[in-house]
Design an enzyme around this catalytic site. Structure first.
Site, PDB file in Angstrom:
ATOM      1  N   ASP A 173       0.827  -1.264  -0.060  1.00  0.00           N
ATOM      2  CA  ASP A 173       0.089  -0.119   0.015  1.00  0.00           C
ATOM      3  C   ASP A 173       0.864   1.074  -0.032  1.00  0.00           C
ATOM      4  O   ASP A 173       2.023   1.286   0.633  1.00  0.00           O
ATOM      5  CB  ASP A 173      -0.994   0.091   1.276  1.00  0.00           C
ATOM      6  CG  ASP A 173      -2.132   1.103   1.102  1.00  0.00           C
ATOM      7  OD1 ASP A 173      -2.262   1.488   0.064  1.00  0.00           O
ATOM      8  OD2 ASP A 173      -2.873   1.025   2.188  1.00  0.00           O
ATOM      9  N   HIS A 196       2.934   3.504  -8.885  1.00  0.00           N
ATOM     10  CA  HIS A 196       2.707   1.855  -9.213  1.00  0.00           C
ATOM     11  C   HIS A 196       4.148   1.313  -9.872  1.00  0.00           C
ATOM     12  O   HIS A 196       4.375   0.178  -9.654  1.00  0.00           O
ATOM     13  CB  HIS A 196       1.377   1.616 -10.033  1.00  0.00           C
ATOM     14  CG  HIS A 196       0.102   1.920  -9.197  1.00  0.00           C
ATOM     15  ND1 HIS A 196      -0.158   1.620  -8.188  1.00  0.00           N
ATOM     16  CD2 HIS A 196      -0.781   2.550  -9.894  1.00  0.00           C
ATOM     17  CE1 HIS A 196      -1.224   2.053  -7.627  1.00  0.00           C
ATOM     18  NE2 HIS A 196      -1.847   2.788  -8.720  1.00  0.00           N
ATOM     19  N   LEU A 230      11.263 -20.529  -4.763  1.00  0.00           N
ATOM     20  CA  LEU A 230      10.073 -19.761  -4.169  1.00  0.00           C
ATOM     21  C   LEU A 230       8.843 -19.529  -4.892  1.00  0.00           C
ATOM     22  O   LEU A 230       8.866 -19.779  -5.981  1.00  0.00           O
ATOM     23  CB  LEU A 230      10.704 -18.352  -4.250  1.00  0.00           C
ATOM     24  CG  LEU A 230       9.808 -17.269  -3.924  1.00  0.00           C
ATOM     25  CD1 LEU A 230       9.527 -17.083  -2.349  1.00  0.00           C
ATOM     26  CD2 LEU A 230      10.308 -15.699  -4.287  1.00  0.00           C
TER      27      LEU A 230
HETATM   28  C1  FPP Z   1      -1.826   0.190  -3.371  1.00  0.00           C
HETATM   29  O1  FPP Z   1      -1.382   1.363  -3.356  1.00  0.00           O
HETATM   30  C2  FPP Z   1      -1.444  -0.614  -4.373  1.00  0.00           C
HETATM   31  C3  FPP Z   1      -2.043  -1.044  -5.513  1.00  0.00           C
HETATM   32  C4  FPP Z   1      -3.569  -1.088  -5.460  1.00  0.00           C
HETATM   33  C5  FPP Z   1      -1.274  -1.795  -6.760  1.00  0.00           C
HETATM   34  C6  FPP Z   1      -0.158  -2.779  -6.226  1.00  0.00           C
HETATM   35  C7  FPP Z   1       0.704  -2.882  -7.669  1.00  0.00           C
HETATM   36  C8  FPP Z   1       1.897  -2.885  -7.893  1.00  0.00           C
HETATM   37  C9  FPP Z   1       2.883  -2.590  -6.718  1.00  0.00           C
HETATM   38  C10 FPP Z   1       2.346  -2.787  -9.170  1.00  0.00           C
HETATM   39  C11 FPP Z   1       3.020  -3.935  -9.756  1.00  0.00           C
HETATM   40  C12 FPP Z   1       2.563  -5.337  -9.159  1.00  0.00           C
HETATM   41  C13 FPP Z   1       3.359  -6.427  -9.396  1.00  0.00           C
HETATM   42  C14 FPP Z   1       3.005  -7.864  -8.525  1.00  0.00           C
HETATM   43  C15 FPP Z   1       4.356  -6.490 -10.430  1.00  0.00           C
HETATM   44  P1  FPP Z   1      -2.776   2.812  -3.578  1.00  0.00           P
HETATM   45  O2  FPP Z   1      -2.835   2.953  -5.031  1.00  0.00           O
HETATM   46  O3  FPP Z   1      -3.787   2.247  -3.080  1.00  0.00           O
HETATM   47  O4  FPP Z   1      -1.700   3.791  -2.620  1.00  0.00           O
HETATM   48  P2  FPP Z   1      -2.615   5.225  -1.948  1.00  0.00           P
HETATM   49  O5  FPP Z   1      -3.259   4.350  -0.732  1.00  0.00           O
HETATM   50  O6  FPP Z   1      -1.287   5.837  -1.423  1.00  0.00           O
HETATM   51  O7  FPP Z   1      -3.337   5.719  -2.742  1.00  0.00           O
END
Ligand code: FPP
Length: 256
Positions: free
Chosen positions: A32, A49, A143
């Site tokens: 997050d 992201h 893994l």
């Molecule tokens: C939460 O941050 C994150 C996500 C909804 C997406 C997670 C995705 C990645 C890390 C990209 C790539 C993934 C892989 C497996 C290669 P948020 O957008 O909710 O952040 P915020 O709470 O600060 O708005």
């Protein structure tokens, strides 16, 4: 003795590996804070992201050396479809990029990749890429990397309940024969141990519909670090915190 925090990154990881005590075999992570990371830099959310994807690379690379056998990452929830269309498309493009570019590297590192979640309504292109990645890495054993995509914990349990109900309705399963093990065998995580440790970054303290069944006895670890800033060092610190926990699974172990 020297405190863990005064050591350099490599030394700290070594120490976590060498120190006696329980090490989590299965670590799950709610990644997050990508949006806030980008916002703090005046960048579009998708750049957060992208930086988050780099953090995924770091964690996947360091996990086996820290004794982790299963790593389960929450990449996209069934609720994330509610985000602006551009962000959703951007996220899927990033995932495809990661999977397409990394599959051969992951295979070389001995990483078996599996995707947990509902495949039915995924974009066709994403479906193809993930199926290829699963097939190509199927023989790897160093893994087990699970990427939760279009995943929701309640939906997963409902799906399992439906599968059991149809077997019961067809006369193939006695209702009394339904145990926790029988239900767990219908989940996406069938055959895997439950997570020992759940990490959530960015200071939020919620499960957000992640692995609701599997997290029943999991140790929870929350850190303020935003996911794109999460390093191997942060992972080592989470494992050090885990080692200090006393897991009782409802019992009264180790009370002297
Ligand atoms: C939460 O941050 C994150 C996500 C909804 C997406 C997670 C995705 C990645 C890390 C990209 C790539 C993934 C892989 C497996 C290669 P948020 O957008 O909710 O952040 P915020 O709470 O600060 O708005």
């Amino acid at each position: 003795m020297q405190g863990v925090n005064s050591l350099k990154q490599g030394e700290r990881q070594e120490m976590v590996v060498q120190e006696a005590g329980p090490r989590p075999e299965h670590v799950a992570i709610i990644m997050d804070g990508n949006g806030r990371w980008a916002q703090a830099r005046g960048l579009p959310r998708i750049m957060g992201h992208r930086a988050g994807m780099e953090a995924v690379r770091r964690v996947v690379q360091s996990a086996p050396g820290l004794g982790i056998k299963y790593l389960t990452l929450f990449a996209f929830s069934t609720e994330n479809w509610r985000r602006p269309r551009l962000e959703v498309e951007g996220l899927f493009a990033l995932l495809r990029e990661y999977v397409e570019k990394e599959t051969s590297d992951l295979k070389a590192q001995g990483v078996r990749v599996r995707f947990l979640g509902e495949r039915e309504n995924l974009p066709q292109a994403a479906k193809k890429v993930i199926e290829r990645c699963e097939a190509e890495t199927a023989g790897c054993t160093r893994l087990m990397l699970n990427i939760a995509l279009n995943y929701g914990g309640r939906a997963e349990i409902v799906r399992a309940a439906r599968a059991l109900a149809s077997r019961a309705a067809a006369g193939q399963l006695e209702p009394d024969a339904i145990t926790a093990e029988v239900l767990a065998a219908e989940l996406y995580t069938r055959g895997m141990p439950d997570p020992d440790l759940l990490i959530r970054t960015s200071g939020e303290m919620r499960l957000s519909n992640f692995l609701l069944w599997q997290l029943a006895y999991t140790e929870l670890y929350f850190t303020d670090v935003l996911w794109p800033d999460f390093t191997q060092d942060d992972l080592a610190q989470a494992l050090a915190a885990y080692r200090k926990r006393e897991r009782r699974f409802g019992g009264i172990q180790n009370r002297g």
